[in-house]
Design a protein around this motif. Structure first.
Motif, PDB file in Angstrom:
ATOM      1  N   ASP A  35     -10.195 -20.034 -11.649  1.00  0.00           N
ATOM      2  CA  ASP A  35     -11.205 -19.015 -11.909  1.00  0.00           C
ATOM      3  C   ASP A  35     -11.464 -18.978 -13.416  1.00  0.00           C
ATOM      4  O   ASP A  35     -10.534 -19.156 -14.213  1.00  0.00           O
ATOM      5  CB  ASP A  35     -10.719 -17.637 -11.449  1.00  0.00           C
ATOM      6  CG  ASP A  35     -10.490 -17.573  -9.947  1.00  0.00           C
ATOM      7  OD1 ASP A  35     -11.000 -18.452  -9.228  1.00  0.00           O
ATOM      8  OD2 ASP A  35      -9.804 -16.639  -9.508  1.00  0.00           O
ATOM      9  N   TYR A  36     -12.712 -18.763 -13.812  1.00  0.00           N
ATOM     10  CA  TYR A  36     -13.026 -18.678 -15.238  1.00  0.00           C
ATOM     11  C   TYR A  36     -14.017 -17.547 -15.472  1.00  0.00           C
ATOM     12  O   TYR A  36     -14.721 -17.109 -14.573  1.00  0.00           O
ATOM     13  CB  TYR A  36     -13.587 -19.997 -15.771  1.00  0.00           C
ATOM     14  CG  TYR A  36     -14.962 -20.328 -15.257  1.00  0.00           C
ATOM     15  CD1 TYR A  36     -16.110 -19.944 -15.953  1.00  0.00           C
ATOM     16  CD2 TYR A  36     -15.122 -21.017 -14.066  1.00  0.00           C
ATOM     17  CE1 TYR A  36     -17.364 -20.242 -15.471  1.00  0.00           C
ATOM     18  CE2 TYR A  36     -16.380 -21.314 -13.580  1.00  0.00           C
ATOM     19  CZ  TYR A  36     -17.492 -20.930 -14.289  1.00  0.00           C
ATOM     20  OH  TYR A  36     -18.741 -21.218 -13.806  1.00  0.00           O
ATOM     21  N   GLU A  37     -14.044 -17.082 -16.733  1.00  0.00           N
ATOM     22  CA  GLU A  37     -14.967 -16.028 -17.123  1.00  0.00           C
ATOM     23  C   GLU A  37     -15.236 -16.153 -18.615  1.00  0.00           C
ATOM     24  O   GLU A  37     -14.316 -16.323 -19.411  1.00  0.00           O
ATOM     25  CB  GLU A  37     -14.367 -14.659 -16.815  1.00  0.00           C
ATOM     26  CG  GLU A  37     -15.275 -13.498 -17.146  1.00  0.00           C
ATOM     27  CD  GLU A  37     -14.633 -12.169 -16.800  1.00  0.00           C
ATOM     28  OE1 GLU A  37     -15.126 -11.528 -15.857  1.00  0.00           O
ATOM     29  OE2 GLU A  37     -13.650 -11.805 -17.473  1.00  0.00           O
ATOM     30  N   VAL A  38     -16.507 -16.090 -18.988  1.00  0.00           N
ATOM     31  CA  VAL A  38     -16.920 -16.117 -20.390  1.00  0.00           C
ATOM     32  C   VAL A  38     -17.564 -14.775 -20.692  1.00  0.00           C
ATOM     33  O   VAL A  38     -18.489 -14.362 -20.003  1.00  0.00           O
ATOM     34  CB  VAL A  38     -17.914 -17.270 -20.660  1.00  0.00           C
ATOM     35  CG1 VAL A  38     -18.353 -17.267 -22.113  1.00  0.00           C
ATOM     36  CG2 VAL A  38     -17.311 -18.608 -20.277  1.00  0.00           C
ATOM     37  N   GLY A  49     -16.929 -17.823 -12.593  1.00  0.00           N
ATOM     38  CA  GLY A  49     -16.843 -18.610 -11.369  1.00  0.00           C
ATOM     39  C   GLY A  49     -15.460 -18.501 -10.780  1.00  0.00           C
ATOM     40  O   GLY A  49     -14.488 -18.230 -11.482  1.00  0.00           O
ATOM     41  N   GLN A  50     -15.385 -18.684  -9.478  1.00  0.00           N
ATOM     42  CA  GLN A  50     -14.108 -18.630  -8.791  1.00  0.00           C
ATOM     43  C   GLN A  50     -13.862 -19.933  -8.046  1.00  0.00           C
ATOM     44  O   GLN A  50     -14.773 -20.499  -7.455  1.00  0.00           O
ATOM     45  CB  GLN A  50     -14.080 -17.462  -7.799  1.00  0.00           C
ATOM     46  CG  GLN A  50     -14.138 -16.125  -8.477  1.00  0.00           C
ATOM     47  CD  GLN A  50     -14.056 -14.985  -7.477  1.00  0.00           C
ATOM     48  OE1 GLN A  50     -14.286 -15.168  -6.297  1.00  0.00           O
ATOM     49  NE2 GLN A  50     -13.721 -13.813  -7.973  1.00  0.00           N
ATOM     50  N   ARG A  53     -13.705 -26.438  -9.718  1.00  0.00           N
ATOM     51  CA  ARG A  53     -12.924 -27.607 -10.129  1.00  0.00           C
ATOM     52  C   ARG A  53     -13.232 -28.022 -11.561  1.00  0.00           C
ATOM     53  O   ARG A  53     -12.350 -28.436 -12.293  1.00  0.00           O
ATOM     54  CB  ARG A  53     -13.203 -28.776  -9.196  1.00  0.00           C
ATOM     55  CG  ARG A  53     -12.687 -28.543  -7.806  1.00  0.00           C
ATOM     56  CD  ARG A  53     -13.033 -29.666  -6.873  1.00  0.00           C
ATOM     57  NE  ARG A  53     -12.332 -29.486  -5.630  1.00  0.00           N
ATOM     58  CZ  ARG A  53     -11.664 -30.440  -5.026  1.00  0.00           C
ATOM     59  NH1 ARG A  53     -11.636 -31.643  -5.535  1.00  0.00           N
ATOM     60  NH2 ARG A  53     -11.031 -30.195  -3.903  1.00  0.00           N
ATOM     61  N   GLN A  54     -14.496 -27.931 -11.934  1.00  0.00           N
ATOM     62  CA  GLN A  54     -14.884 -28.274 -13.299  1.00  0.00           C
ATOM     63  C   GLN A  54     -16.224 -27.645 -13.609  1.00  0.00           C
ATOM     64  O   GLN A  54     -16.940 -27.207 -12.719  1.00  0.00           O
ATOM     65  CB  GLN A  54     -14.935 -29.779 -13.512  1.00  0.00           C
ATOM     66  CG  GLN A  54     -16.078 -30.482 -12.791  1.00  0.00           C
ATOM     67  CD  GLN A  54     -16.036 -31.976 -13.009  1.00  0.00           C
ATOM     68  OE1 GLN A  54     -14.994 -32.598 -12.888  1.00  0.00           O
ATOM     69  NE2 GLN A  54     -17.154 -32.554 -13.335  1.00  0.00           N
ATOM     70  N   GLY A  55     -16.542 -27.595 -14.891  1.00  0.00           N
ATOM     71  CA  GLY A  55     -17.815 -27.040 -15.320  1.00  0.00           C
ATOM     72  C   GLY A  55     -18.164 -27.550 -16.707  1.00  0.00           C
ATOM     73  O   GLY A  55     -17.288 -27.828 -17.525  1.00  0.00           O
ATOM     74  N   PHE A  71      -9.355 -18.264 -18.465  1.00  0.00           N
ATOM     75  CA  PHE A  71      -9.011 -18.959 -17.232  1.00  0.00           C
ATOM     76  C   PHE A  71      -7.967 -18.129 -16.502  1.00  0.00           C
ATOM     77  O   PHE A  71      -7.085 -17.547 -17.121  1.00  0.00           O
ATOM     78  CB  PHE A  71      -8.439 -20.349 -17.517  1.00  0.00           C
ATOM     79  CG  PHE A  71      -9.399 -21.262 -18.197  1.00  0.00           C
ATOM     80  CD1 PHE A  71     -10.400 -21.881 -17.488  1.00  0.00           C
ATOM     81  CD2 PHE A  71      -9.302 -21.490 -19.560  1.00  0.00           C
ATOM     82  CE1 PHE A  71     -11.292 -22.727 -18.119  1.00  0.00           C
ATOM     83  CE2 PHE A  71     -10.186 -22.332 -20.194  1.00  0.00           C
ATOM     84  CZ  PHE A  71     -11.182 -22.951 -19.471  1.00  0.00           C
ATOM     85  N   SER A  72      -8.059 -18.099 -15.187  1.00  0.00           N
ATOM     86  CA  SER A  72      -7.127 -17.302 -14.390  1.00  0.00           C
ATOM     87  C   SER A  72      -6.604 -18.132 -13.232  1.00  0.00           C
ATOM     88  O   SER A  72      -7.373 -18.703 -12.462  1.00  0.00           O
ATOM     89  CB  SER A  72      -7.838 -16.046 -13.867  1.00  0.00           C
ATOM     90  OG  SER A  72      -6.994 -15.340 -13.011  1.00  0.00           O
ATOM     91  N   ASN A  73      -5.276 -18.158 -13.114  1.00  0.00           N
ATOM     92  CA  ASN A  73      -4.613 -18.835 -12.000  1.00  0.00           C
ATOM     93  C   ASN A  73      -3.905 -17.799 -11.126  1.00  0.00           C
ATOM     94  O   ASN A  73      -2.881 -18.077 -10.529  1.00  0.00           O
ATOM     95  CB  ASN A  73      -3.614 -19.871 -12.540  1.00  0.00           C
ATOM     96  CG  ASN A  73      -3.156 -20.839 -11.473  1.00  0.00           C
ATOM     97  OD1 ASN A  73      -3.827 -21.036 -10.468  1.00  0.00           O
ATOM     98  ND2 ASN A  73      -2.002 -21.440 -11.683  1.00  0.00           N
TER      99      ASN A  73
END
Length: 194
Positions: A35-38, A49-50, A53-55, A71-73
Motif C-alpha cells: 500500500d502507498y500514499e503520497v 493505492g492498495q 505491485r509497482q508504480g 509505504f505500508s505493509n
C-alpha cells in the motif's frame, strides 16, 4: 519492510508546479504488493493505492513544501517485502545564458547567432536527457521483472524438489507394503489358503 510496518520518506518541493517523480516496485515477498500514499504539505492525499505491485508517477506539486511518500505493509501478517523505490524533484528552471541577455549594439549579429546555436544545443541536450530518462525507466522495469521472475523460479524449484521427495517416500512406502503383502501370502500354510 517487516510485517505491519509503515515507512515514510520526504521530499522538499522548492516551488509550486515543480515536478515530482515517484517510482516503486515490490521486488520480493508475499504477493508482491504494497500500500502507498503520497501527501502534500497540507496533509492532503495526492496519490494512493492498495495492494499495488509497482508504480511510476510524475506530478506537479501544487504548493512548495515537504511531500511525504509512505509505504505500508500493515495488511501482511508474516511476509517481509523488499522494495525498490526512487523519489526525485525535477527543477525546471533554466538559468539564462549570458548570450540570451541584452546584447551589445556592436555585436548584436554575433550574439544572435551564438544564441541560436546554444538553443539548438539545449534542445539536443534536452532530447538526450529525455531519452536517457525513458531508458532508465525501462531498465528499472526490467530489473523489477527479473527479480519477480527469479523469485518465482526459486519458489517453483523448491516446490518441485519437495514434491519429488514426497513422491519417492510414497513409492518407497508402496513398495514396502507390497513386499509385506507378498511375504504374508507365501508364508501362510497351504491349509489356510483352502
Amino acid at each position: 519492510m517487516a510485517p505491519h510496518e509503515r515507512a515514510c520518506f520526504y521530499v522538499q518541493a522548492q516551488a509550486p508546479q515543480e515536478k515530482l517523480a515517484f517510482y516503486f516496485a515490490v521486488q520480493s515477498g508475499g504477493n508482491f504488493d504494497i500500500d502507498y500514499e503520497v501527501t502534500n504539505p497540507a496533509g492532503g492525499v495526492v496519490l494512493d493505492g492498495q495492494k499495488e505491485r509497482q508504480g511510476d508517477f510524475v506530478f506537479a506539486a501544487r504548493s512548495a513544501g515537504e511531500h511525504a511518500f509512505c509505504f505500508s505493509n500493515t495488511m501482511s501478517s508474516f511476509a517481509e517485502k523488499m522494495l525498490d523505490f526512487d523519489v526525485t524533484a525535477e527543477h525546471e528552471t533554466q538559468a539564462d545564458h549570458p548570450s540570451r541577455q541584452n546584447p551589445l549594439p556592436n555585436a548584436a549579429k554575433q550574439r544572435e547567432q551564438a544564441a541560436q546555436s546554444l538553443s539548438t544545443i539545449d534542445e539536443m541536450a534536452s532530447r538526450i536527457a529525455t531519452g536517457l530518462t525513458n531508458f532508465h525507466r525501462s531498465l528499472r522495469h526490467y530489473h523489477t521483472r527479473l527479480h519477480r521472475n527469479m523469485d518465482t523460479v526459486r519458489s517453483t524449484e523448491s516446490r518441485v524438489f519437495w514434491f519429488a521427495v514426497m513422491e519417492v517416500a510414497f513409492i518407497t512406502g508402496v513398495v514396502g507394503a507390497q513386499i509385506m503383502a507378498i511375504q504374508t501370502l507365501f508364508n501362510t500354510s497351504g491349509k489356510a489358503r483352502v
